[in-house]
Design a protein around this motif. Structure first.
Motif, mmCIF file in Angstrom:
data_model
loop_
_atom_site.group_PDB
_atom_site.id
_atom_site.type_symbol
_atom_site.label_atom_id
_atom_site.label_comp_id
_atom_site.label_asym_id
_atom_site.label_seq_id
_atom_site.Cartn_x
_atom_site.Cartn_y
_atom_site.Cartn_z
ATOM 1 N N LYS A 184 0.836 -1.210 0.000
ATOM 2 C CA LYS A 184 0.000 0.000 0.000
ATOM 3 C C LYS A 184 0.862 1.248 0.000
ATOM 4 O O LYS A 184 2.076 1.186 0.063
ATOM 5 C CB LYS A 184 -0.878 0.016 1.265
ATOM 6 C CG LYS A 184 -2.021 -0.964 1.258
ATOM 7 C CD LYS A 184 -2.964 -0.649 2.416
ATOM 8 C CE LYS A 184 -3.977 -1.749 2.629
ATOM 9 N NZ LYS A 184 -3.431 -2.960 3.238
ATOM 10 N N GLY A 185 0.190 2.380 -0.066
ATOM 11 C CA GLY A 185 0.844 3.668 0.149
ATOM 12 C C GLY A 185 1.829 4.051 -0.945
ATOM 13 O O GLY A 185 1.701 3.621 -2.097
ATOM 14 N N GLU A 186 2.815 4.852 -0.570
ATOM 15 C CA GLU A 186 3.747 5.432 -1.530
ATOM 16 C C GLU A 186 4.547 4.348 -2.252
ATOM 17 O O GLU A 186 4.815 4.443 -3.433
ATOM 18 C CB GLU A 186 4.675 6.422 -0.804
ATOM 19 C CG GLU A 186 5.594 7.228 -1.704
ATOM 20 C CD GLU A 186 4.923 7.738 -2.985
ATOM 21 O OE1 GLU A 186 5.585 7.694 -4.051
ATOM 22 O OE2 GLU A 186 3.735 8.163 -2.938
ATOM 23 N N LYS A 187 4.864 3.287 -1.530
ATOM 24 C CA LYS A 187 5.618 2.180 -2.120
ATOM 25 C C LYS A 187 4.877 1.607 -3.324
ATOM 26 O O LYS A 187 5.454 1.414 -4.394
ATOM 27 C CB LYS A 187 5.797 1.076 -1.070
ATOM 28 C CG LYS A 187 7.242 0.714 -0.808
ATOM 29 C CD LYS A 187 7.258 -0.392 0.217
ATOM 30 C CE LYS A 187 8.673 -0.914 0.417
ATOM 31 N NZ LYS A 187 8.748 -1.791 1.586
ATOM 32 N N ALA A 188 3.591 1.356 -3.108
ATOM 33 C CA ALA A 188 2.764 0.798 -4.175
ATOM 34 C C ALA A 188 2.629 1.813 -5.307
ATOM 35 O O ALA A 188 2.773 1.475 -6.486
ATOM 36 C CB ALA A 188 1.395 0.418 -3.622
ATOM 37 N N GLU A 189 2.365 3.082 -4.936
ATOM 38 C CA GLU A 189 2.185 4.119 -5.955
ATOM 39 C C GLU A 189 3.427 4.262 -6.825
ATOM 40 O O GLU A 189 3.332 4.413 -8.039
ATOM 41 C CB GLU A 189 1.856 5.469 -5.286
ATOM 42 C CG GLU A 189 0.509 5.503 -4.568
ATOM 43 C CD GLU A 189 -0.680 5.429 -5.520
ATOM 44 O OE1 GLU A 189 -0.504 5.646 -6.738
ATOM 45 O OE2 GLU A 189 -1.793 5.152 -5.025
ATOM 46 N N SER A 190 4.597 4.226 -6.216
ATOM 47 C CA SER A 190 5.800 4.445 -7.020
ATOM 48 C C SER A 190 6.076 3.237 -7.909
ATOM 49 O O SER A 190 6.557 3.373 -9.032
ATOM 50 C CB SER A 190 6.998 4.786 -6.131
ATOM 51 O OG SER A 190 7.364 3.661 -5.387
ATOM 52 N N ARG A 191 5.698 2.058 -7.415
ATOM 53 C CA ARG A 191 5.828 0.864 -8.263
ATOM 54 C C ARG A 191 4.906 0.988 -9.486
ATOM 55 O O ARG A 191 5.305 0.671 -10.602
ATOM 56 C CB ARG A 191 5.476 -0.381 -7.437
ATOM 57 C CG ARG A 191 5.391 -1.667 -8.224
ATOM 58 C CD ARG A 191 6.748 -2.327 -8.404
ATOM 59 N NE ARG A 191 6.656 -3.576 -9.159
ATOM 60 C CZ ARG A 191 7.380 -3.832 -10.254
ATOM 61 N NH1 ARG A 191 8.262 -2.939 -10.691
ATOM 62 N NH2 ARG A 191 7.258 -4.972 -10.881
ATOM 63 N N VAL A 192 3.707 1.466 -9.267
ATOM 64 C CA VAL A 192 2.757 1.637 -10.370
ATOM 65 C C VAL A 192 3.303 2.645 -11.379
ATOM 66 O O VAL A 192 3.287 2.413 -12.592
ATOM 67 C CB VAL A 192 1.375 2.101 -9.849
ATOM 68 C CG1 VAL A 192 0.459 2.484 -10.997
ATOM 69 C CG2 VAL A 192 0.733 1.010 -9.007
ATOM 70 N N ARG A 193 3.817 3.763 -10.849
ATOM 71 C CA ARG A 193 4.384 4.790 -11.740
ATOM 72 C C ARG A 193 5.509 4.220 -12.597
ATOM 73 O O ARG A 193 5.553 4.428 -13.815
ATOM 74 C CB ARG A 193 4.906 5.968 -10.915
ATOM 75 C CG ARG A 193 3.948 7.149 -10.873
ATOM 76 C CD ARG A 193 4.636 8.420 -10.412
ATOM 77 N NE ARG A 193 5.398 8.242 -9.176
ATOM 78 C CZ ARG A 193 4.852 8.289 -7.960
ATOM 79 N NH1 ARG A 193 3.553 8.501 -7.810
ATOM 80 N NH2 ARG A 193 5.589 8.110 -6.881
ATOM 81 N N GLU A 194 6.379 3.479 -11.943
ATOM 82 C CA GLU A 194 7.525 2.886 -12.627
ATOM 83 C C GLU A 194 7.059 1.970 -13.763
ATOM 84 O O GLU A 194 7.539 2.053 -14.897
ATOM 85 C CB GLU A 194 8.344 2.101 -11.587
ATOM 86 C CG GLU A 194 9.540 1.368 -12.135
ATOM 87 C CD GLU A 194 10.081 0.340 -11.112
ATOM 88 O OE1 GLU A 194 11.192 -0.113 -11.302
ATOM 89 O OE2 GLU A 194 9.355 0.004 -10.146
#
Ligand SMILES: Nc1ncnc2c1ncn2[C@@H]1O[C@H](COP(=O)(O)OP(=O)(O)OP(=O)(O)O)[C@@H](O)[C@H]1O
Ligand SMILES: [Mg+2]
Lengths: 398, 234
Positions: free
Chosen positions: B119-129
């Motif tokens: 969840k959170g920023e970790k997940a978001e940055s993975r999605v962005r990548e």
């Protein structure tokens, strides 16, 4: 990740329309809750406010509110003479429809012994109690009268000397207090035409009897005029420390009347006139709640069927069942709770506008909410059943 | 390292005179980072094979070992939680309609991450990548209906790769695309799978799409009838 909300965002219109539709059903349910409480409160209000130790009524009658009861007025002397009775007052109660200030109004009249008798108005918030034997009245504020107003009722005109706002009639209508003889007169009044007409009819009956000469018939006539010294109940206050049951036994045995305590009088109303209304409202509320559950079920079912392919994709990529259960159930509960809150807000803002008194009780709101919540869960079952039996392979193919 | 081994796998649909032998005696071994192509005419059993590998369909016989664990064995269920294996270790891409229509591109890629509790920023940055790798970051907040077929497939690939799946199963991922877009989508899939060391088993009708694959198997009537190894890559 709130899948339920993301999906609903896409179907905003249908969601809101359903919330409003089901919400209106909940409004009716909540209104009926209030109607039920209001009816009970009003049905019992006059009994509670009057609150004598005993209500003495016609033998085997559950009067004077649940059932008609008529007694000759002088019976209250006999009751007064019973051992243990401190005070016994005549009481009359009936409902009329009369013109008041040009408008036809439905209200009830209480006639009582204005010189220290029981059964008069309790709290008078403006003016005073009746102090004259005739032509004064105390009225409920619902009638919209002011102190000093002069109201014609039948043959005479009555002056408003006091105003009440508590007790209402058992139908929730306004109450008007009059002295006992005034109340009897308003009930039995006849204009000259009616009196003449009745005399003619009686005379004809008497003249038809071959054993009466015309002059004998003429002489008998006044004896046959109907008795207007009729009351509906006798209100009793007992001497301190007296066993009520014994007095009741005495009255029933020796005077051939029936007597009830105020508590019994309340029960008579609850089990009598108010009971069928209670059952009726319960039935309507149950039906409305069932209809709401069916509507929510069908809406959730269509919402679920429309995303059955998405559900298959979720299973295919490994979503556990609880993710899918949560999504379906959350939509059902959002719909139900949204509709309930809509109904709640609506009824709390409109209950004063209903013609009948609605008594909105937080306990009833809470109970209805819990029933609605359970209904919301129930309503998701159909959709859930379809969602859970969907095969992940359905995600493939066209 | 071997990620998938299939021994004597068979799948029979129906019974009696309605019996269809969709797969017969399939033997296959796939290692980490392998690009495997399945070719074959319609009805030869390609889709059935992918579904059996991920236990979306129960095979009739044979044995499947995935990531060192026997997930299927004739005469009995091996007792694995396949939903869990699928969300943690297997990525899927299919012909079309891959995406959840009420989720944006970004949320579609986020879904498998949230299923494994990221969840959170970790997940978001993975999605962005992932969306950047798939060259679709500028469409992150679009619903699938507003994306072209090629864009949708790139989002689907990003989703399949999100949890660093050890095995990607792709069933004609380019069938709904024109050749140029198909080649581009396949190129991205190959590149990222190699970077991730994910094995890919891809079905295709079109030989151009599987250029550069390590192994090519041909299926016919449920059997592997041909095998080609691209020895230039080793
Ligand atoms: N659920 C099923 N029930 C019965 N038979 C099936 C089922 N699914 C597939 N089959 C049969 O199994 C065989 C293999 O089908 P499969 O879908 O695997 O072929 P395919 O190689 O993927 O074909 P295509 O290239 O058209 O997608 C076919 O003969 C098909 O009719
Ligand atoms: Mg196929």
């Amino acid at each position: 990740m709130d899948l339920a909300i993301y999906d609903l965002k896409l179907h905003r219109g249908r969601f809101i329309a359903t919330v409003i539709g089901v919400g209106l059903l909940f409004t009716i349910v909540l209104a009926m809750n209030g109607l039920y409480r209001g009816n009970i409160q009003e049905g019992l209000a006059l009994i509670k406010a009057t609150n004598p130790d005993l209500w003495v009524v016609e033998r085997y009658r559950g009067g004077p509110f649940n059932e008609q009861s008529t007694l000759p007025e002088f019976y209250h002397y006999s009751v007064k003479a019973m051992p243990g009775v401190e005070k016994a007052s005549p009481f009359i109660y009936y409902t009329v429809e009369r013109q008041i200030e040009g408008k036809s109004r439905h209200f009830s009249i209480v006639g009582f012994d204005v010189f220290g008798g029981l059964g008069g108005p309790q709290k008078i918030y403006a003016g005073r109690n009746i102090e004259q034997a005739h032509y004064e009245m105390v009225a409920h504020q619902k009638l919209g009268l002011r102190l000093g107003d002069r109201i014609p009722l039948g043959l005479h005109t009555y002056t408003v000397v006091g105003l009440t706002k508590e007790a209402v009639s058992s139908d929730g209508e306004a109450l008007v207090y009059l002295s006992l003889p005034d109340a009897q007169e308003v009930l039995y009044q006849r204009d000259n035409e009616a009196v003449r007409d009745q005399r003619e009819r009686l005379l004809r009956t008497l003249s038809g009897q071959s054993y009466l000469s015309p002059s004998q018939a003429e002489k008998l006539l006044p004896k046959l005029q109907p008795d207007t010294h009729i009351i509906n109940a006798i209100l009793v206050r007992l001497k301190p420390g007296i066993n009520r049951a014994e007095v009741v036994r005495g009255i029933e045995k020796w005077l051939y009347l029936s007597a009830f305590s105020t508590e019994e009088e309340l029960q008579l109303m609850l089990k009598g006139r108010l009971a069928s209304m209670t059952k009726q409202l319960l039935l309507f509320r149950t039906l409305l709640l069932i209809i709401s559950v069916i509507i929510v079920s069908l809406v959730i079912y269509t919402f679920t069927m429309e995303k059955i392919r998405s559900i298959a994709v979720m299973k295919l990529i490994g979503a556990p069942n609880w993710v899918i259960i949560r999504m379906v159930m959350e939509q059902s509960l959002l719909l139900t709770i949204g509709a309930f809150l809509f109904g709640l807000a609506l009824i709390h803002n409109t209950y004063q506008l209903f013609p009948k008194t609605l008594l909105i009780a937080p306990g009833d709101d809470l109970f209805t909410f819990m029933v609605a919540f359970a209904g919301g869960i129930l309503a998701s079952i159909l959709g859930l059943w379809h969602a859970l039996k969907t095969q992940p392979a359905m995600a493939l193919g066209d | 390292m071997e990620i998938l081994r299939i021994e004597g796998l068979s799948k029979i649909f129906g019974s009696g005179h309605l019996e269809v032998r969709a797969l017969e005696d399939i033997n296959l071994s796939v290692s980490e980072g392998d690009l495997v192509a399945l070719l074959g005419p319609s009805g030869s059993g390609k889709t059935t094979l992918l579904l059996c590998i991920s236990l979306i369909l129960d095979p009739t016989g044979g044995k499947i070992v995935f990531d060192g664990q026997t997930i299927f064995q004739k005469n009995g269920w091996a007792g694995v939680d396949m939903r869990r294996l699928r969300r943690e270790k297997i990525g899927f891409i299919f012909q079309s309609h891959n995406l959840i229509p009420f989720l944006t591109a970004r949320q579609n890629v986020l879904l498998p991450l949230s299923l494994v509790g990221l969840k959170g920023e970790k997940a978001e940055s993975r999605v962005r990548e992932l969306l950047e790798q798939m060259e679709i970051a500028d469409r992150a907040d679009y619903l699938p209906a507003l994306l072209s077929g090629g864009e949708q497939q790139r989002v689907a690939i990003a989703r399949a790769l999100a949890n660093n799946a050890k095995l990607i199963l792709a069933d004609e991922p380019t069938a709904s695309l024109d050749t140029a877009r198909g080649v581009k989508v396949m190129g991205l899939l190959k590149k990222i799978a190699k970077e991730n060391q994910s094995a890919v088993i891809a079905v295709s009708h079109d030989e151009r799409m599987i250029e550069g694959f390590d192994y090519v198997y041909r299926l016919k009537d449920g059997r592997i009838v041909g095998e080609k190894t691209n020895s230039t890559l080793n």
